[in-house]
Every structure is written in C-alpha cells, then in structure tokens.
Design a protein around this motif. Structure first.
Motif, mmCIF file in Angstrom:
data_model
loop_
_atom_site.group_PDB
_atom_site.id
_atom_site.type_symbol
_atom_site.label_atom_id
_atom_site.label_comp_id
_atom_site.label_asym_id
_atom_site.label_seq_id
_atom_site.Cartn_x
_atom_site.Cartn_y
_atom_site.Cartn_z
ATOM 1 N N ARG A 57 21.439 -13.808 12.319
ATOM 2 C CA ARG A 57 20.789 -13.428 13.573
ATOM 3 C C ARG A 57 21.799 -13.515 14.707
ATOM 4 N NH1 ARG A 57 15.142 -14.217 13.235
ATOM 5 N NH2 ARG A 57 14.522 -13.141 11.349
ATOM 6 N N VAL A 104 10.834 -19.746 25.763
ATOM 7 C CA VAL A 104 11.480 -20.935 25.212
ATOM 8 C C VAL A 104 11.216 -20.972 23.704
ATOM 9 C CG1 VAL A 104 9.480 -22.398 25.588
ATOM 10 C CG2 VAL A 104 11.749 -23.403 25.613
ATOM 11 N N SER A 105 12.141 -21.581 22.957
ATOM 12 C CA SER A 105 11.988 -21.618 21.494
ATOM 13 C C SER A 105 10.744 -22.399 21.128
ATOM 14 C CB SER A 105 13.173 -22.302 20.843
ATOM 15 O OG SER A 105 14.342 -22.039 21.529
ATOM 16 N N THR A 106 9.942 -21.823 20.284
ATOM 17 C CA THR A 106 8.666 -22.452 19.940
ATOM 18 C C THR A 106 8.349 -22.218 18.483
ATOM 19 O OG1 THR A 106 7.940 -21.760 22.108
ATOM 20 C CG2 THR A 106 6.242 -22.584 20.667
ATOM 21 N N ILE A 107 7.665 -23.200 17.901
ATOM 22 C CA ILE A 107 7.055 -23.001 16.584
ATOM 23 C C ILE A 107 5.561 -23.093 16.827
ATOM 24 C CG2 ILE A 107 6.781 -23.915 14.277
ATOM 25 C CD1 ILE A 107 9.432 -25.245 14.561
ATOM 26 N N ALA A 108 4.840 -22.054 16.553
ATOM 27 C CA ALA A 108 3.401 -22.053 16.847
ATOM 28 C C ALA A 108 2.634 -21.772 15.578
ATOM 29 C CB ALA A 108 3.081 -20.994 17.894
ATOM 30 N N PHE A 132 2.143 -18.472 10.904
ATOM 31 C CA PHE A 132 3.020 -19.165 11.820
ATOM 32 C C PHE A 132 3.759 -18.156 12.666
ATOM 33 C CE2 PHE A 132 3.664 -23.672 11.496
ATOM 34 C CZ PHE A 132 2.885 -23.997 10.414
ATOM 35 N N PHE A 134 7.402 -18.004 14.975
ATOM 36 C CA PHE A 134 8.595 -18.696 15.476
ATOM 37 C C PHE A 134 9.174 -17.849 16.574
ATOM 38 C CE2 PHE A 134 7.892 -21.048 11.922
ATOM 39 C CZ PHE A 134 8.373 -20.560 10.728
ATOM 40 N N ILE A 135 9.455 -18.490 17.723
ATOM 41 C CA ILE A 135 10.144 -17.764 18.782
ATOM 42 C C ILE A 135 11.493 -18.438 18.950
ATOM 43 C CG2 ILE A 135 10.038 -17.039 21.175
ATOM 44 C CD1 ILE A 135 6.866 -18.021 20.257
ATOM 45 N N HIS A 136 12.543 -17.643 18.836
ATOM 46 C CA HIS A 136 13.884 -18.206 18.893
ATOM 47 C C HIS A 136 14.485 -17.986 20.263
ATOM 48 C CE1 HIS A 136 13.805 -18.630 14.555
ATOM 49 N NE2 HIS A 136 13.256 -17.447 14.516
ATOM 50 N N ALA A 137 15.582 -18.676 20.488
ATOM 51 C CA ALA A 137 16.192 -18.626 21.807
ATOM 52 C C ALA A 137 16.785 -17.263 22.123
ATOM 53 C CB ALA A 137 17.278 -19.692 21.915
ATOM 54 N N ASP A 142 9.411 -14.168 15.158
ATOM 55 C CA ASP A 142 8.999 -13.922 13.775
ATOM 56 C C ASP A 142 7.559 -14.334 13.657
ATOM 57 O OD1 ASP A 142 12.071 -15.355 12.800
ATOM 58 O OD2 ASP A 142 11.554 -13.235 12.720
ATOM 59 N N ILE A 144 4.683 -14.695 10.851
ATOM 60 C CA ILE A 144 4.410 -14.612 9.421
ATOM 61 C C ILE A 144 2.918 -14.850 9.248
ATOM 62 C CG2 ILE A 144 5.034 -15.477 7.167
ATOM 63 C CD1 ILE A 144 7.130 -17.027 9.345
ATOM 64 N N LEU B 238 14.941 -28.488 19.697
ATOM 65 C CA LEU B 238 14.795 -27.677 20.905
ATOM 66 C C LEU B 238 13.515 -26.865 20.875
ATOM 67 C CD1 LEU B 238 18.371 -26.218 21.154
ATOM 68 C CD2 LEU B 238 17.441 -28.110 22.451
ATOM 69 N N TYR B 239 12.933 -26.701 19.675
ATOM 70 C CA TYR B 239 11.748 -25.871 19.565
ATOM 71 C C TYR B 239 10.530 -26.680 19.975
ATOM 72 C CZ TYR B 239 14.164 -22.224 17.011
ATOM 73 O OH TYR B 239 14.988 -21.196 16.654
ATOM 74 N N GLU B 240 9.769 -26.103 20.881
ATOM 75 C CA GLU B 240 8.503 -26.743 21.249
ATOM 76 C C GLU B 240 7.494 -26.468 20.171
ATOM 77 O OE1 GLU B 240 8.342 -25.971 25.961
ATOM 78 O OE2 GLU B 240 6.502 -25.815 24.777
ATOM 79 N N GLU B 242 3.821 -25.706 19.419
ATOM 80 C CA GLU B 242 2.531 -25.322 19.996
ATOM 81 C C GLU B 242 1.481 -25.508 18.936
ATOM 82 O OE1 GLU B 242 1.311 -23.920 22.765
ATOM 83 O OE2 GLU B 242 3.192 -24.011 23.876
ATOM 84 N N PHE B 257 3.504 -23.780 3.890
ATOM 85 C CA PHE B 257 3.477 -22.324 3.996
ATOM 86 C C PHE B 257 4.797 -21.737 3.521
ATOM 87 C CE2 PHE B 257 1.647 -18.539 5.029
ATOM 88 C CZ PHE B 257 2.239 -17.836 6.055
#
Lengths: 198, 324
Positions: A57, A104-108, A132, A134-137, A142, A144, B238-240, B242, B257
C-alpha cells in the motif's frame, strides 16, 4: 538495523527501491522467517507468505488527498477494489459513521445496516451484514463484509413479514440459543426496514 | 455366450481343413486351449499380450475421463477462488504477516484433499506442516496440528498422532461456501487454544504451478503484545477503535473474522490446486498408457507374424516332404 541491512543485501540483489515503510517491514519479517527455516530445514524450500502476493500500500501522503480509496470485499467477490470516492457512510456498531479523505486511522466493527458510497455521479446504497472496516492513514478504506446487496434488490414487503416473524419468535423463545437467534433476526430485519424507508 | 460356442463348434469342423489352407485368418481368434491343441504353445503369448492391451486401453480411457472431469471442476472453482482473493488482503494490510513471530502455542492448520490421484500437493503440504511444527517446538514452545482433509490425516497420523488436536474430513461434499467454512473456523477457535495459527495450503497460480503457502493469524493477546513492543504492528495503536465494546473484544472479533476469511480463501485455493494437480497427473498417466499401448502393439504384431511364419514353414516343408 545493521543486521536487517546485511540480511537484505545477502538475500536479494542491491536494487534501488523506493522506500515504503510497509515494504521494508514486510521483507524484514519474511527474511527472519526464511533464515530460521533454512537453518532448521535445509532441504525444503520455505513456503510463501501472503505478503508476497499482495501489492504494497502507498504510505501516508503529506498533503490531504482529495479522494478516498475504497475496497469493499465479500467472500464471493470484490465489489469495489481501489475505487476513488468522495465519502463513505458505514454502519458501525455505535451508529452511522462518515468517512472522508484524511480520516484518522480507525478499526470499526460493523453491524447490519446501510452503507452508502458517495461519488461524483451519485450515491450508491448497499445493505451490508456484519463485518469490519479499516481506515488507514493514507486515505484507504477497507470494508470487509459477509454480504452486501444493493438496496434496490431488497423487497420491503418480505422484510416486514420477516420482522413480524422474528419478533414473534423472540417472544416465544425458550432457550438462550433460540432467543439469541431470534434477536439477530429482529436486528437484521429492522435494519433492513429502516434502510429501505430512510 | 451362444455365439462363442457356435464359433468354437465351427472351428472344430474347420481345423482339418486349416492345415491344408494356410490363409485362414480365423486362427487368431481361437481360444488358447484350442490353439494349444492344434498349433503348439507359442501362440498363447498373443492372448496374453492382447489382454494386457485391453486393460491398458481401458485405463487410458478412465484417466482421460478423469482429466476432463477435473478440468470442468477446475473451471467452476477457479472463478470463485479469484473472487475470494480480495478477502484476506485488508487484514494483511492492517496487521501485516508475521511468520517469524515467537509464541508459546502454535497450531498448524493443514488443508488437504480427501481424494487421491492428485499428484504431490498433499505430500508437500504435510512436509511443510511437519517443518513448521519442528520450527515451533522447543523448550517452552509447543505446536499442535489441526488437519482438514483425509490425505493429510492419513500421513500425519502415522508419526504425530498425539499432536493432532482436531481433524475434519469431507469438506467438499457440498460445494464450498462461506457459511460452512465459518462454522468450521468457529469449531476450531472454540476447541483449540492457540497463540498463533499457521495455515498451510497450496496457492493456485496456474494449472501447472501451485505454491505452498503459509498464512499466520495471531490471537488478540499476541496482537496486543506485538503492538506494544513496537516493530511491525507498532502503528496498530494509532488506530482508534470504534465500537460499542472494549478494545479487547473488538480485537477478539477481528481475530476470529480474520481466521474465517483466511481459511475460506485457503480452502478454495487448495481445492483449485487439487483439481489442477489431478488434471496434470491424469494427463501424464494417459500419455504413459498410450506409450505402453504402442509398445504392446508392436510386441503383439511381432508375435503374431512369427507364429504365422512358423506355421507356413511347417506346412510348406510338410508338403514338400510329401511330394519330393
């Protein structure tokens, strides 16, 4: 640091490669594995790892990118791969979340709900099951999910019927397992209904 | 049966005429006992060769049919495999792939086929699994196996029976789908304790090339540990997160998963590789049978011509002894 350098020099020819942090870290992990493998099992070729099959990436750009690159993947197909869009609204577990470039990078974690993709020529809406995101910097997102259907393929009449059926099952559930299954059905059908109406 | 008996009877009448009429072409279809009684022992070898030719020809037909079947199954499953390739990439982009991670409990999940006659792919998977097991066993570390598929189970049971935690067979009874694989993944995650799961499978590159691959899935505790210690997963912090639940629960869901997605892709790729390997194995087998058939045909013709020649010589010398 020096050991990484020497292993890299020994294992591959000196190529001037544009330095991306992902690629450097990846090759270091692979090299350590390959080295450990070769020392204990000299006769067999080491197996490949998924990193060797993936495009690396791009790193986080210094300026804010104008577009968000979205990948929506499902077990049976990749709906979007590297598609440039303006905004994505995902159904996270604590509500709808809007993702813009530079987020901002997030895992949701996602719950069943409406996913809308905003691009120049309109908005595409999908109903996704859980999954899920994933938001990267580097403004890559992504998503899924197990299922994603465009909402024009959903029939509101059968959604109402399904909701009624599962609400009835929930009230008549006796064991925990039945109650959990009925609760899942109720959640999904009410999400479908609100997606179709809202 | 009746025709054969009639033919036999017909030949019994014809035999006194045969010695005077050397151009009788019915000779070669006599039963061996008849031929032995009339002509001597040398013609039996044509029957033996003929039997071999018939069986080799049947085998060639069977392997050709198997190759066609494998080719059609490959076509069907190849599209699904290629579509599922996007599934594991986001996880690897987020968490990276750390095959050299140092953990206490490793579980090697070997994916193999149930049916045989598919070349060497199952042996390769078993060899790699054994090597990974050796790599990850030590004074404080231990490694166990989870086996999917009959062929790897047969090979691993021989010497590592006590290390096999779980084994599942008949995965392809119904066409592979994500629901079935996620149930399987759930089963494995519930019953097996692990710090790292290493899946071993054959990745499908093309009909003739399959790469043995290993994918690593880490348990949430190990992910946290690696994130804290820096290194490859250092920017995971660094990853928040949610989500309504705590970070630990989200990481747990993520690991589960990830395992089901990676397992789905692994099973599909292995099935694809199995069909491809079977196609090439059956193709080389039919070619081999064809060559064997050519050699046998030559041997058969030589034997047949030799027996006709000796027959002619006897008749002619007999006739010349009578006249001369």
């Amino acid at each position: 640091m020096l050991r990484h350098f020497t292993t890299r020099l020994l294992s591959r020819s000196i190529k001037f490669r544009p330095f991306s942090t992902n690629v450097a870290a990846a090759s270091a992990a692979d090299d350590a594995f390959v080295k450990a493998w070769r020392s204990t099992i000299p006769n067999l070729e080491p197996p490949k790892t998924p990193l060797s099959f993936m495009q690396p990436r791009p790193p986080a750009p210094s300026t804010l990118p104008s577009k968000l690159t979205v990948n929506l993947v499902l077990p049976y197909s990749s709906e979007f791969s590297n598609k440039e869009v303006d905004m994505v609204i995902i159904p996270a577990t604590n509500g709808q979340m809007g993702i813009l470039p530079g987020h901002v990078s997030t895992i949701a974690e996602l719950k069943p709900g409406l996913l809308s993709v905003h691009e120049e020529n309109g908005v595409k809406k999908y109903f996704v099951s859980g999954g899920f995101a994933f938001i990267h910097a580097n403004s890559f997102a992504d998503i899924i999910a197990v299922e994603a259907v465009p909402i024009d393929q959903l029939d509101s009449a059968s959604a109402q019927k399904g909701l009624a059926e599962f609400t009835q099952k929930l009230s008549s559930a006796s064991t925990d397992l039945e109650r959990a299954e009925a609760q899942i059905g109720v959640d999904v059908y009410s999400a479908i209904n609100s997606a179709l109406s809202g | 049966m009746a025709m054969a008996a009639l033919r036999r009877e017909g030949r019994r009448f014809a035999t006194p005429l045969m010695s005077a009429n050397p151009a009788n072409t019915l000779r070669s279809s006599l039963l061996p006992s008849e031929e032995q009684a009339i002509l001597g022992v040398r013609s039996i070898s044509t029957q033996v060769v003929r039997n071999r030719m018939r069986s080799v020809r049947n085998i060639q037909k069977i392997t050709k049919a198997m190759k066609m079947v494998a080719a059609s199954k490959l076509r069907a499953i190849q599209t699904r495999t290629e579509n599922s390739r996007g599934l594991w990439q986001p996880f690897t982009a987020l968490l990276g792939d750390l095959p050299s991670v140092d953990v206490k409990k490793t579980v090697v999940v070997t994916v193999s086929s149930d049916k045989g006659l598919c070349g060497g792919i199952n042996s390769t998977s078993v060899k790699i699994s054994r090597a990974l097991h050796k790599l990850n066993s030590g004074p404080e570390k231990e490694a166990k196996y989870v086996v999917l598929g009959e062929k790897a189970k047969a090979q691993l049971v021989r010497d590592s029976k006590k290390h096999i935690e779980l084994s599942m067979t008949e995965l392809q009874k119904n066409p592979l789908n994500y629901t079935q694989v996620s149930v399987l993944a759930d089963d494995i995650l519930k019953n097996v304790e692990f710090d790292a799961l290493r899946l071993v499978f054959n990745k499908f590159h093309s009909v003739v090339s399959f790469m043995p691959t290993t994918a690593t899935v880490l348990s949430p505790e190990v992910v946290e540990r690696e994130a804290e210690s820096g290194g490859k997963l250092g920017d995971l912090d660094l990853y928040e997160i949610e989500g309504a639940e705590t970070k630990g629960e989200v990481l747990q869901n993520l690991a589960e998963f990830q395992f089901s997605c990676v397992l789905f892709n692994a099973v599909l790729e292995n099935a694809c590789s199995e069909q491809g390997a079977r196609m090439s194995a059956m193709d080389s087998s039919s070619r081999n049978a064809g060559e064997m058939l050519d050699r046998l045909t030559l041997a058969y013709n030589r034997t047949r011509q030799a027996s006709i020649t000796t027959e002619l010589i006897e008749i002619i010398s007999g006739a010349s002894a009578l006249t001369g």
